[in-house]
Design an enzyme around this catalytic site. Structure first.
Site, PDB file in Angstrom:
ATOM      1  N   CYS A 188       3.107   0.377 -10.923  1.00 30.36           N
ATOM      2  CA  CYS A 188       1.732   0.618 -10.469  1.00 30.36           C
ATOM      3  C   CYS A 188       0.818   1.139 -11.578  1.00 30.36           C
ATOM      4  CB  CYS A 188       1.692   1.522  -9.245  1.00 30.36           C
ATOM      5  SG  CYS A 188       2.208   3.233  -9.515  1.00 30.36           S
ATOM      6  N   HIS A 192       1.587   6.948  -6.414  1.00 29.22           N
ATOM      7  CA  HIS A 192       1.207   5.534  -6.479  1.00 29.22           C
ATOM      8  C   HIS A 192      -0.287   5.428  -6.736  1.00 29.22           C
ATOM      9  CE1 HIS A 192       1.975   1.302  -5.841  1.00 29.22           C
ATOM     10  NE2 HIS A 192       0.974   1.230  -4.990  1.00 29.22           N
ATOM     11  N   HIS A 215      -2.172  -3.863  -6.238  1.00 32.06           N
ATOM     12  CA  HIS A 215      -1.219  -2.881  -6.750  1.00 32.06           C
ATOM     13  C   HIS A 215       0.128  -3.534  -6.989  1.00 32.06           C
ATOM     14  CE1 HIS A 215       0.832  -1.868  -2.719  1.00 32.06           C
ATOM     15  NE2 HIS A 215       0.051  -2.912  -2.511  1.00 32.06           N
TER      16      HIS A 215
END
Length: 176
Positions: free
Chosen positions: A71, A123, A135
């Site tokens: 990510c 994240h 993502h």
């Protein structure tokens, strides 16, 4: 910059200093920094680059299209290559960048979304508009588009930040 003599690696403090120096042109700290593109153009460039990477394999620690992405590697690659903004390496460090927070009702394409639990970021993603974001979600997966109001993402969303319009010293942080 000296390397740690024992294993030839940079120490934590040296990595942080290196990142600060690398960020200085993007953050307006460099004396001869080039003028960044206007926020609207930069956001457009970020979106095209991010959406173009959908389908790239996930790889922990990955930060290029050839190696795959995790990510934070995806977010740094997209912002660095399309807007000239160099971000720290981990999602937690990106979350610590001194940029204004954005209310969910004021999200704009190119904003960074942070997810986690109990205020711990684990994240990061790029908002593309209309409730969707790009993502690199997990092992075995690929870079993809998801909906912010999906059950998992809605319950793990912490906050958003706008790095494309950020100006050092500006007092524009808004709370969610």
């Amino acid at each position: 910059m000296a390397l740690d003599e024992e294993d030839g690696a940079l120490t934590g403090a040296q990595r942080w200093l290196f990142r600060l120096v690398a960020l200085s042109p993007a953050l307006g700290l460099g004396a001869c920094a080039t003028t960044p593109p206007p926020p609207a153009q930069a956001a457009n460039d970020v979106l095209f680059r991010a959406i173009g990477l959908v389908g790239t394999p996930y790889r922990y620690g990955g930060n290029t299209p050839q190696s795959g992405f995790d990510c934070s590697g995806l977010v740094d690659y997209v912002f660095r290559s399309s807007a000239g903004v160099v971000l720290p390496r981990s999602s937690g460090e990106i979350a610590d960048v001194d940029a204004p927070r954005v209310k969910t009702t004021q999200l704009a394409p190119g904003d960074l979304l942070f997810f986690g639990s109990r205020r711990h970021v684990n994240h990061v993603a790029i908002y593309v508009g209309k409730g969707r974001f790009v993502h690199a979600p997990n092992r075995g997966g690929t870079v993809r588009l998801d909906e912010l109001d999906g059950d998992y993402w809605r319950s793990h969303f912490l906050y958003a930040k706008r790095v494309l319009e950020w100006r050092p010293g500006a007092d524009t942080v808004a709370s969610n």
